[in-house]
Scaffold this motif. Structure first.
Motif, PDB file in Angstrom:
ATOM      1  N   PHE A  60       0.817  -1.209   0.000  1.00 21.13           N
ATOM      2  CA  PHE A  60       0.000   0.000   0.000  1.00 21.13           C
ATOM      3  C   PHE A  60       0.863   1.276   0.000  1.00 21.13           C
ATOM      4  N   GLU A  61       0.663   2.137   1.020  1.00 25.74           N
ATOM      5  CA  GLU A  61       1.340   3.439   1.035  1.00 25.74           C
ATOM      6  C   GLU A  61       2.841   3.342   1.285  1.00 25.74           C
ATOM      7  N   VAL A  62       3.336   2.174   1.691  1.00 25.07           N
ATOM      8  CA  VAL A  62       4.770   2.047   1.926  1.00 25.07           C
ATOM      9  C   VAL A  62       5.548   2.221   0.620  1.00 25.07           C
ATOM     10  N   ALA A  63       5.007   1.754  -0.481  1.00 23.92           N
ATOM     11  CA  ALA A  63       5.721   1.843  -1.760  1.00 23.92           C
ATOM     12  C   ALA A  63       6.024   3.286  -2.167  1.00 23.92           C
ATOM     13  N   PRO A  64       5.026   4.191  -2.220  1.00 30.02           N
ATOM     14  CA  PRO A  64       5.373   5.575  -2.583  1.00 30.02           C
ATOM     15  C   PRO A  64       6.253   6.260  -1.544  1.00 30.02           C
ATOM     16  N   LEU A  65       6.079   5.920  -0.265  1.00 27.97           N
ATOM     17  CA  LEU A  65       6.956   6.492   0.757  1.00 27.97           C
ATOM     18  C   LEU A  65       8.400   6.038   0.540  1.00 27.97           C
ATOM     19  N   PHE A  66       8.564   4.755   0.231  1.00 28.72           N
ATOM     20  CA  PHE A  66       9.907   4.216   0.010  1.00 28.72           C
ATOM     21  C   PHE A  66      10.542   4.834  -1.229  1.00 28.72           C
ATOM     22  N   ARG A  67       9.745   5.022  -2.281  1.00 26.53           N
ATOM     23  CA  ARG A  67      10.276   5.670  -3.488  1.00 26.53           C
ATOM     24  C   ARG A  67      10.729   7.099  -3.184  1.00 26.53           C
ATOM     25  N   ALA A  68       9.930   7.822  -2.395  1.00 30.93           N
ATOM     26  CA  ALA A  68      10.306   9.190  -2.031  1.00 30.93           C
ATOM     27  C   ALA A  68      11.573   9.187  -1.181  1.00 30.93           C
ATOM     28  N   TRP A  69      11.682   8.191  -0.301  1.00 32.91           N
ATOM     29  CA  TRP A  69      12.886   8.056   0.540  1.00 32.91           C
ATOM     30  C   TRP A  69      14.119   7.793  -0.315  1.00 32.91           C
ATOM     31  N   LEU A  70      13.984   6.924  -1.315  1.00 35.51           N
ATOM     32  CA  LEU A  70      15.103   6.664  -2.218  1.00 35.51           C
ATOM     33  C   LEU A  70      15.520   7.932  -2.954  1.00 35.51           C
ATOM     34  N   ASP A  71      14.540   8.684  -3.441  1.00 35.42           N
ATOM     35  CA  ASP A  71      14.850   9.921  -4.154  1.00 35.42           C
ATOM     36  C   ASP A  71      15.572  10.913  -3.247  1.00 35.42           C
ATOM     37  N   GLU A  72      15.221  10.886  -1.967  1.00 32.68           N
ATOM     38  CA  GLU A  72      15.802  11.827  -1.013  1.00 32.68           C
ATOM     39  C   GLU A  72      17.219  11.433  -0.602  1.00 32.68           C
ATOM     40  N   HIS A  73      17.452  10.126  -0.382  1.00 36.61           N
ATOM     41  CA  HIS A  73      18.717   9.680   0.214  1.00 36.61           C
ATOM     42  C   HIS A  73      19.619   8.910  -0.740  1.00 36.61           C
ATOM     43  N   PHE A  74      19.057   8.256  -1.743  1.00 36.53           N
ATOM     44  CA  PHE A  74      19.872   7.481  -2.680  1.00 36.53           C
ATOM     45  C   PHE A  74      19.444   7.760  -4.119  1.00 36.53           C
ATOM     46  N   PRO A  75      19.457   9.006  -4.550  1.00 37.65           N
ATOM     47  CA  PRO A  75      18.997   9.327  -5.904  1.00 37.65           C
ATOM     48  C   PRO A  75      19.859   8.677  -6.978  1.00 37.65           C
ATOM     49  N   ASP A  76      21.114   8.352  -6.647  1.00 37.96           N
ATOM     50  CA  ASP A  76      22.015   7.760  -7.628  1.00 37.96           C
ATOM     51  C   ASP A  76      21.648   6.325  -7.989  1.00 37.96           C
ATOM     52  N   ARG A  77      20.869   5.665  -7.129  1.00 38.70           N
ATOM     53  CA  ARG A  77      20.553   4.258  -7.385  1.00 38.70           C
ATOM     54  C   ARG A  77      19.070   3.939  -7.221  1.00 38.70           C
ATOM     55  N   ALA A  78      18.228   4.955  -7.111  1.00 39.91           N
ATOM     56  CA  ALA A  78      16.805   4.738  -6.854  1.00 39.91           C
ATOM     57  C   ALA A  78      16.171   3.820  -7.895  1.00 39.91           C
ATOM     58  N   GLY A  79      16.446   4.081  -9.174  1.00 45.34           N
ATOM     59  CA  GLY A  79      15.864   3.269 -10.231  1.00 45.34           C
ATOM     60  C   GLY A  79      16.327   1.824 -10.164  1.00 45.34           C
ATOM     61  N   LYS A  80      17.606   1.629  -9.887  1.00 45.53           N
ATOM     62  CA  LYS A  80      18.161   0.271  -9.800  1.00 45.53           C
ATOM     63  C   LYS A  80      17.516  -0.495  -8.655  1.00 45.53           C
ATOM     64  N   VAL A  81      17.399   0.147  -7.497  1.00 44.40           N
ATOM     65  CA  VAL A  81      16.816  -0.530  -6.329  1.00 44.40           C
ATOM     66  C   VAL A  81      15.388  -0.968  -6.617  1.00 44.40           C
ATOM     67  N   MET A  82      14.585  -0.066  -7.177  1.00 44.02           N
ATOM     68  CA  MET A  82      13.197  -0.415  -7.454  1.00 44.02           C
ATOM     69  C   MET A  82      13.096  -1.500  -8.534  1.00 44.02           C
ATOM     70  N   HIS A  83      14.001  -1.489  -9.490  1.00 43.05           N
ATOM     71  CA  HIS A  83      13.993  -2.523 -10.534  1.00 43.05           C
ATOM     72  C   HIS A  83      14.235  -3.898  -9.911  1.00 43.05           C
ATOM     73  N   ILE A  84      15.179  -3.986  -8.978  1.00 37.74           N
ATOM     74  CA  ILE A  84      15.467  -5.279  -8.336  1.00 37.74           C
ATOM     75  C   ILE A  84      14.286  -5.707  -7.463  1.00 37.74           C
ATOM     76  N   ILE A  85      13.720  -4.758  -6.727  1.00 40.63           N
ATOM     77  CA  ILE A  85      12.565  -5.091  -5.892  1.00 40.63           C
ATOM     78  C   ILE A  85      11.422  -5.629  -6.746  1.00 40.63           C
ATOM     79  N   GLN A  86      11.170  -4.995  -7.867  1.00 43.56           N
ATOM     80  CA  GLN A  86      10.107  -5.464  -8.752  1.00 43.56           C
ATOM     81  C   GLN A  86      10.422  -6.837  -9.334  1.00 43.56           C
ATOM     82  N   SER A  87      11.697  -7.131  -9.566  1.00 40.18           N
ATOM     83  CA  SER A  87      12.056  -8.467 -10.050  1.00 40.18           C
ATOM     84  C   SER A  87      11.814  -9.515  -8.976  1.00 40.18           C
ATOM     85  N   LEU A  88      11.932  -9.110  -7.696  1.00 38.63           N
ATOM     86  CA  LEU A  88      11.631 -10.010  -6.582  1.00 38.63           C
ATOM     87  C   LEU A  88      10.133 -10.202  -6.403  1.00 38.63           C
TER      88      LEU A  88
END
Length: 357
Positions: free
Chosen positions: A269-297
């Motif tokens: 639910f709401e954890v996904a958009p919060l986590f995406r915003a957190w990645l953009d805030e703290h790990f913008p260099d790898r946000a896309g990569k992290v979400m791609h791996i999570i989606q593969s899982l």
């Protein structure tokens, strides 16, 4: 920078969820600390606690992939502020944000021990281990004042009822007197959650949880007291913490844990958009990569809600994590000893009149 970001808090946003067609609520200042802004940034949040008076305290579930059928949560919301916490969406039921509200607007259940005593005393009660820490942490900071978790343990110790505890806090060692006594009777087990050994990452993922070294020290203290103690590597966040998997298993063994387990990150639910915003805030260099791996899982989605696969993940990444974990466990001789909790010692609580006889 998002305007909702607050020092020492996990969620970078505080929007009301749209699942229930509620009006989106932006930060408006009514829940901010009264202190003036410091260094040009927003002031820290003030934590508030609302007393809750439920009619029962034992929650039950029939999930086929969960190892317990009942649990107790002394609190709603959790000040530890872990960005990945799958319990965040429960705050939406109160028309509160799963974001900053979840970690700053808390609910406490001071009548928990009284309710527990009544439920354990009901005719026909069937004993099985009660799990604590399954939704929000029973040893989050407000437990130091409210002591609700300790009052629950006192009832369980008195009635010889088995209990398991999962926590991210070394505050659990405050109750080592009760836990050691129960463990000697085969009635208690504790799991400390350790997601990263890197202080900078831990402070970002879990901003108000005790440092990893303190949690491992708690594992040692509990183990030395005879309490069966485990380490939960939950969750493993690919691209952020997965490279530490073997190191955490080794640290758990060194601290005296008898077992370890891991879970891939879940984003319901709401954890996904919060986590995406957190990645953009703290790990913008790898946000896309992290979400791609999570989606593969998760079968191409941000989250997989299906039984069994939600706890294990799917695909090559999930298989790789399991292989690495199993090799590390075998190398350190963990997960060999089994200590099932006893249920045959239970004594229903006695009424006040019988105690006088």
């Amino acid at each position: 920078m998002r305007p909702d970001v607050r020092p020492g808090r996990g969620a970078p946003e505080n929007r009301t969820p749209t699942r229930f067609n509620l009006k989106v609520r932006e930060a408006d200042g009514d829940w901010l600390d009264a202190r003036e802004e410091q260094d040009g940034g927003a002031p820290p949040l003030r934590t508030s606690v609302t007393v809750e008076h439920p009619k029962t305290i034992i929650s039950r579930n029939q999930s086929p992939d969960v190892g317990f059928d009942r649990s107790i949560n002394p609190y709603r919301g959790c000040e530890h502020g872990c960005i990945y916490c799958f319990a965040r969406p429960t705050h939406a039921y109160h028309d509160l944000s799963p974001g900053l509200d979840f970690e700053s607007r808390l609910f406490a259940k001071p009548d928990a021990a009284k309710l527990l005593r009544a439920e354990l005393g009901r005719r026909g009660y069937q004993v099985r281990p009660i799990a604590m820490g399954t939704n929000t942490d029973p040893y989050q900071p407000i437990e130091a004042k409210w002591r609700i978790t300790r009052s629950i343990l006192e009832v369980l110790a008195e009635t010889r009822h088995p209990v398991t505890i999962t926590t991210k806090s070394d505050r659990v060692t405050r109750d080592i007197d009760i836990l050691a006594q129960m463990a000697a009777q085969g009635l208690a087990g504790v799991a400390l959650s350790v997601t990263s050994l890197t202080p900078a990452i831990s402070r970002t993922l879990e901003p108000r949880a005790p440092a990893p070294r303190k949690r491992l020290a708690a594992v040692r203290r509990l183990a030395d007291a005879g309490v069966p103690t485990y380490v939960s590597i939950a969750p493993v966040v690919p691209g952020i913490t997965d490279d530490e998997l073997e190191e955490i298993v080794a640290a758990a063994a060194d601290a005296g844990a008898i077992g370890v387990f891991f879970l891939p990150v879940r984003l319901p639910f709401e954890v996904a958009p919060l986590f995406r915003a957190w990645l953009d805030e703290h790990f913008p260099d790898r946000a896309g990569k992290v979400m791609h791996i999570i989606q593969s899982l998760r079968g191409g989605r941000d989250n997989d809600p299906d039984f069994f696969t939600r706890m294990r993940g799917k695909g090559p990444w999930a298989a790789l994590l399991r292989t690495r974990f199993e090799r590390a466990v075998k190398a350190h001789g963990l997960n060999i000893e089994k200590r099932p909790l006893r249920t045959d010692l239970f004594e229903p609580p006695q009424g006040d009149q019988l105690r006088l006889l």
